[in-house]
Design an enzyme around this catalytic site. Structure first.
Site, short mmCIF file in Angstrom:
data_model
loop_
_atom_site.label_atom_id
_atom_site.label_comp_id
_atom_site.label_asym_id
_atom_site.label_seq_id
_atom_site.Cartn_x
_atom_site.Cartn_y
_atom_site.Cartn_z
N ALA A 88 0.81 -1.23 0.00
CA ALA A 88 0.00 0.00 0.00
C ALA A 88 0.84 1.27 0.00
O ALA A 88 0.35 2.33 -0.40
CB ALA A 88 -0.92 -0.01 1.22
N LEU A 92 2.43 2.25 -7.35
CA LEU A 92 1.23 1.86 -8.08
C LEU A 92 -0.02 2.00 -7.21
O LEU A 92 -1.07 2.45 -7.67
CB LEU A 92 1.37 0.41 -8.57
CG LEU A 92 0.22 -0.07 -9.44
CD1 LEU A 92 0.27 0.58 -10.82
CD2 LEU A 92 0.21 -1.59 -9.60
N ALA A 93 0.12 1.62 -5.94
CA ALA A 93 -1.02 1.70 -5.03
C ALA A 93 -1.50 3.14 -4.94
O ALA A 93 -2.70 3.43 -5.07
CB ALA A 93 -0.63 1.18 -3.65
N LYS A 224 1.99 -7.67 -13.01
CA LYS A 224 3.14 -8.08 -13.78
C LYS A 224 4.41 -7.58 -13.10
O LYS A 224 4.32 -6.64 -12.32
CB LYS A 224 3.04 -7.57 -15.21
CG LYS A 224 3.10 -6.04 -15.30
CD LYS A 224 2.97 -5.63 -16.72
CE LYS A 224 4.30 -5.17 -17.26
NZ LYS A 224 4.61 -3.76 -17.03
N GLY A 257 -7.83 -3.38 -19.76
CA GLY A 257 -8.91 -2.59 -19.17
C GLY A 257 -9.08 -1.24 -19.85
O GLY A 257 -9.97 -0.47 -19.48
N HIS A 316 1.45 -6.14 -22.82
CA HIS A 316 0.42 -5.22 -23.30
C HIS A 316 0.19 -5.34 -24.82
O HIS A 316 -0.94 -5.51 -25.27
CB HIS A 316 0.80 -3.76 -22.99
CG HIS A 316 1.05 -3.50 -21.53
ND1 HIS A 316 0.39 -4.16 -20.52
CD2 HIS A 316 1.89 -2.64 -20.90
CE1 HIS A 316 0.81 -3.71 -19.34
NE2 HIS A 316 1.72 -2.79 -19.55
N LYS A 412 10.57 4.11 -24.57
CA LYS A 412 10.51 5.16 -23.54
C LYS A 412 11.34 6.35 -24.01
O LYS A 412 12.25 6.19 -24.84
CB LYS A 412 11.06 4.62 -22.23
CG LYS A 412 10.14 3.56 -21.63
CD LYS A 412 10.41 3.30 -20.19
CE LYS A 412 9.39 2.37 -19.61
NZ LYS A 412 8.27 3.03 -18.94
N ARG A 452 -6.73 4.69 -31.74
CA ARG A 452 -5.80 5.36 -30.82
C ARG A 452 -6.25 5.06 -29.40
O ARG A 452 -7.29 5.54 -28.94
CB ARG A 452 -5.77 6.86 -31.10
CG ARG A 452 -4.61 7.54 -30.36
CD ARG A 452 -4.28 8.89 -30.95
NE ARG A 452 -5.40 9.79 -30.78
CZ ARG A 452 -5.83 10.65 -31.71
NH1 ARG A 452 -5.23 10.74 -32.87
NH2 ARG A 452 -6.86 11.43 -31.47
N1 LIG Z 1 4.39 1.62 -10.68
C1 LIG Z 1 3.84 1.38 -11.86
O1 LIG Z 1 3.54 2.28 -12.63
C2 LIG Z 1 3.55 -0.03 -12.28
C3 LIG Z 1 3.85 -1.09 -11.45
N2 LIG Z 1 3.55 -2.37 -11.83
C4 LIG Z 1 3.84 -3.50 -10.97
O2 LIG Z 1 3.13 -3.32 -9.73
C5 LIG Z 1 3.90 -3.80 -8.65
C6 LIG Z 1 4.11 -2.68 -7.67
O3 LIG Z 1 4.77 -1.62 -8.31
P1 LIG Z 1 5.27 -0.32 -7.52
O4 LIG Z 1 4.18 0.21 -6.66
O5 LIG Z 1 5.88 0.56 -8.52
O6 LIG Z 1 6.40 -0.93 -6.59
P2 LIG Z 1 7.21 -0.27 -5.42
O7 LIG Z 1 8.64 -0.44 -5.69
O8 LIG Z 1 6.70 1.09 -5.10
O9 LIG Z 1 6.88 -1.29 -4.24
C7 LIG Z 1 5.62 -1.38 -3.56
C8 LIG Z 1 5.86 -1.58 -2.08
O10 LIG Z 1 6.50 -2.84 -1.88
C9 LIG Z 1 7.44 -2.73 -0.81
N3 LIG Z 1 8.75 -3.11 -1.34
C10 LIG Z 1 9.49 -2.48 -2.28
N4 LIG Z 1 10.64 -3.12 -2.51
C11 LIG Z 1 10.64 -4.19 -1.70
C12 LIG Z 1 11.54 -5.25 -1.48
N5 LIG Z 1 12.68 -5.35 -2.16
N6 LIG Z 1 11.22 -6.19 -0.57
C13 LIG Z 1 10.08 -6.10 0.09
N7 LIG Z 1 9.17 -5.12 -0.08
C14 LIG Z 1 9.45 -4.18 -0.95
C15 LIG Z 1 7.44 -1.29 -0.34
O11 LIG Z 1 6.57 -1.20 0.79
P3 LIG Z 1 7.10 -1.31 2.29
O12 LIG Z 1 8.54 -0.96 2.32
O13 LIG Z 1 6.23 -0.35 3.02
O14 LIG Z 1 6.82 -2.72 2.65
C16 LIG Z 1 6.81 -0.54 -1.48
O15 LIG Z 1 6.10 0.59 -1.06
C17 LIG Z 1 5.19 -4.35 -9.26
O16 LIG Z 1 5.02 -5.72 -9.48
C18 LIG Z 1 5.29 -3.60 -10.57
O17 LIG Z 1 6.01 -4.33 -11.53
C19 LIG Z 1 2.90 -2.63 -13.02
C20 LIG Z 1 2.57 -1.61 -13.88
C21 LIG Z 1 2.90 -0.23 -13.60
O1 LIG Z 2 2.97 -1.69 -17.35
C1 LIG Z 2 3.51 -0.63 -17.58
O2 LIG Z 2 2.76 0.36 -18.12
C2 LIG Z 2 3.19 1.70 -18.02
C3 LIG Z 2 2.37 2.46 -19.06
O3 LIG Z 2 1.02 2.38 -18.72
P1 LIG Z 2 0.01 3.51 -19.21
O4 LIG Z 2 -1.31 3.02 -18.82
O5 LIG Z 2 0.42 4.78 -18.51
O6 LIG Z 2 0.20 3.65 -20.68
C4 LIG Z 2 4.65 1.86 -18.28
O7 LIG Z 2 5.05 3.19 -18.02
C5 LIG Z 2 5.42 0.93 -17.37
O8 LIG Z 2 6.80 1.00 -17.69
C6 LIG Z 2 4.95 -0.48 -17.52
O9 LIG Z 2 5.53 -1.28 -16.48
#
Ligand SMILES: NC(=O)C1=CN([C@@H]2O[C@H](COP(=O)(O)OP(=O)(O)OC[C@H]3O[C@@H](n4cnc5c(N)ncnc54)[C@H](OP(=O)(O)O)[C@@H]3O)[C@@H](O)[C@H]2O)C=CC1
Ligand SMILES: O=C1O[C@H](COP(=O)(O)O)[C@@H](O)[C@H](O)[C@H]1O
Length: 569
Positions: A88, A92-93, A224, A257, A316, A412, A452
């Site tokens: 959380a 992403l959250a 993912k 989605g 994707h 990118k 698009r």
């Molecule tokens: N961010 C994005 O735009 C996207 C993300 N994703 C996927 O969603 C998932 C979450 O992404 P995102 O929110 O960016 O990830 P984060 O790196 O922000 O990690 C989420 C939370 O996980 C905990 N965490 C981070 N690293 C570790 C570690 N090494 N070991 C244990 N806990 C850890 C932390 O919480 P705490 O320290 O409080 O426990 C952190 O706030 C991933 O699988 C990512 O690939 C997919 C698409 C887009």
């Molecule tokens: O899954 C992912 O998607 C984002 C792009 O998503 P969008 O909805 O903003 O187009 C990308 O930036 C990221 O690298 C990838 O992990």
């Protein structure tokens, strides 16, 4: 069965919107498929794709049975859904999941009885979680009434549990808190794994052992990446399945989605004008294009282990390709659609090294501003050759698509942010008007259909048209369906649709394990070769159109990228 208990909050809103909309019911938050409800004939409305949908008088018991496939025990007070966002505190959250949950609440799409929990290692009180979440919640642009009140109501239903990801005790503590909120109702629980992939299995093991629902359903949305290749993906699937049934696993690909991706099947299967042309007989090539105008921006640590092919293409773009190219499914049921997607993916050739071009962005100074290169990101290992750009030519060896190149391009730090599907049709045989077309190259005067996906969602078809006047001159014009003009309401975020579907038990937009296997089988050999041979990416400046190699690749198949023409870029 009395239609009591859980009611979708949309009741009042639903009818108000129906009135506002003037004629047809507004089906903004119906899950795709409610079989039991159809069986007992309670539903009067039809969704836009002709399927029945939840009405305001949908009862708890019906919801439990129809949506989970597991019959819940009779209990007082109906059912409840708890959504636990694991990770959380993460990007992403904050950016997507909590805002999507709020948007669903705001639209009246969440069940009456629900609670949202955050779970992560960070220490936080409920109040601190609420403050954190509130920073990223937004109101619908086209509907702002009572937004502040609704935010407050939503935040009061958000709670936090701190814990380690592998701790059964701390998930048991979460279980106790969940039970308190469930207050004796049939408990349905959704866990959203918004965490790095190396801890997916820890969480699933601990949560499934000590925080599963007893009596209702328990589902896990898994983000993912699902592995790095066929082997690691298979290993992840096997590990997850030690603790969960496949029906409990919702592998998310948020592109499924997106509104335009949802519409792809509607376009194909409910318009006579397209489907007959949807084959090698009329289509010259298909292009799936993704570009972002920003770099990895602090996500370099994650990205470097994956690269653009795994980050965007294998999931994707390939999912879009599967929906584009699959045969007509028997029905709109999840398994029928996923069966067709698997079939087309399994008909695809493994991608070859000579059909791939890779690139990496380098620093660039423009207008006095300097943009960092990928390798300048401090989280990226020195000397990394991870591609931030790739172009690829893929082929489907079946009767419909034999010989048609499906070109993908993803990158990118390019000049624009865009995702689109381009379908280039063959030229008109013996075109009577060939002398009246400005260009001598008839291939430039063929029809092109563009979907698009983002931004500015649109579907347009390029046609040859007579320029008005006494002479006979043709030009290319667009028949244009621009969503912002035709549908001037805000388009829900992909995560809203997917969360709603997961709550409803609708799996159509989630990836089945055999689909995943088929997807990895196409890309794994080339990913291995790129790494083993240490293929150096072609460097391209931040903010440019990417490596020139992408054009040579397309030219090998007599294709010109559609996004480079002056009226499109
Ligand atoms: N961010 C994005 O735009 C996207 C993300 N994703 C996927 O969603 C998932 C979450 O992404 P995102 O929110 O960016 O990830 P984060 O790196 O922000 O990690 C989420 C939370 O996980 C905990 N965490 C981070 N690293 C570790 C570690 N090494 N070991 C244990 N806990 C850890 C932390 O919480 P705490 O320290 O409080 O426990 C952190 O706030 C991933 O699988 C990512 O690939 C997919 C698409 C887009
Ligand atoms: O899954 C992912 O998607 C984002 C792009 O998503 P969008 O909805 O903003 O187009 C990308 O930036 C990221 O690298 C990838 O992990």
């Amino acid at each position: 069965m009395a239609a009591t208990g859980l009611r979708f909050q949309s009741a009042a809103f639903f009818s108000a919107r129906q009135r506002d909309a003037g004629t047809k019911p507004f089906h903004h938050c119906s899950p795709h498929r409610i079989p039991i409800a159809r069986r007992i004939g309670l539903l009067k409305t039809k969704s836009s794709n002709g399927r029945p949908q939840i009405s305001a008088s949908f009862s708890n018991e019906m919801l439990d049975e129809s949506l989970s496939g597991e019959r819940a025990p009779e209990q007082q007070g109906g059912s409840t859904v708890s959504i636990t966002v694991v990770g959380a505190s993460g990007d992403l959250a904050k950016k997507k999941i909590f805002p999507a949950l709020f948007a669903l609440f705001y639209e009246g799409c969440l069940p009456e009885h629900f609670a949202v929990f955050g779970y992560a290692r960070s220490k936080m009180s409920d109040e601190e979680l609420r403050t954190m979440i509130s920073r990223t919640l937004t109101c619908r642009i086209d509907k702002r009434e009572n937004c502040g009140d609704k935010m407050e109501h939503f935040l009061q239903r958000c709670f936090y549990q701190s814990g380690q990801y592998n701790s059964e005790e701390e998930f048991a503590e979460l279980d106790r808190k969940l039970k308190e909120k469930e207050a004796g109702r049939v408990p349905n629980r959704l866990f959203y794994l918004s965490i790095p992939p190396n801890i997916f299995v820890d969480v699933v093991r601990s949560a499934s052992r000590t925080a599963s629902s007893s009596g209702g359903w328990t589902r896990f949305i898994v983000e993912k990446p699902f592995g790095r290749d066929s082997e690691s993906s298979g290993e992840l699937t096997r590990s997850l399945k030690k603790h969960l049934a496949e029906e409990q696993i919702f592998r998310i690909d948020h592109y499924l989605g997106k509104e335009l991706v949802e519409n792809l099947s509607v376009l194909r299967f409910s318009n006579l004008v397209f489907e007959p042309l949807w084959s090698r007989n009329y289509i010259r090539n298909v292009q799936l294009i993704f570009s972002e105008d920003f770099g990895t921006d602090g996500r370099g640590g994650y990205f470097d282990n994956y690269g653009i092919i795994r980050d965007i293409m294998q999931n994707h773009l390939l999912q879009i390709l599967a929906l584009f190219a699959m045969e007509t499914p028997v029905s709109l049921d999840a398994e029928d659609i996923r069966n067709e997607k698997v079939k087309v993916l399994r008909s695809m050739r493994q991608l070859k090294l000579e059909d791939v071009v890779v690139g990496q962005y380098k620093g660039h100074v423009k207008g006095g501003k300097s943009y960092p290169g990928y390798a300048d990101d401090p989280t990226v290992p020195k000397g990394s050759i991870t591609p931030t750009f790739a172009a690829a030519a893929l082929f489907i060896d079946n009767a419909r698509w034999d010989g048609v190149p499906f070109l993908m391009k993803a990158g990118k730090a390019l000049h624009t942010r865009r995702a689109e599907i381009r379908v280039q049709f063959r030229s008109v045989p013996g075109n009577l008007y060939r002398r009246n077309i400005g260009s001598s190259d008839l291939d430039q005067a063929t029809n092109e259909l563009v979907l698009r996906v983002q931004p500015d969602e649109a579907i347009y078809l390029k046609i040859n048209n007579k320029v008005p006047g006494l002479g006979m001159r043709l030009d290319r014009s667009n028949l244009n369906l621009l969503y912002s003009e035709r549908y001037p309401r805000e388009i829900p975020d992909a995560y809203e649709r997917l969360l709603l579907d997961a709550i409803a038990g609708e799996r159509r937009l989630f990836i089945r394990s055999d689909e995943l296997d088929a997807a990895w089988a196409i890309f794994t050999p080339v990913l291995r070769q790129l790494e083993d041979k240490r293929v150096a990416p072609e460097l391209y400046p931040y903010g440019s159109r990417g490596p020139v190699g992408a054009h040579y690749l397309a030219a090998n198949y007599n294709v010109r990228w559609g996004d480079i023409s002056s009226d499109d870029s």
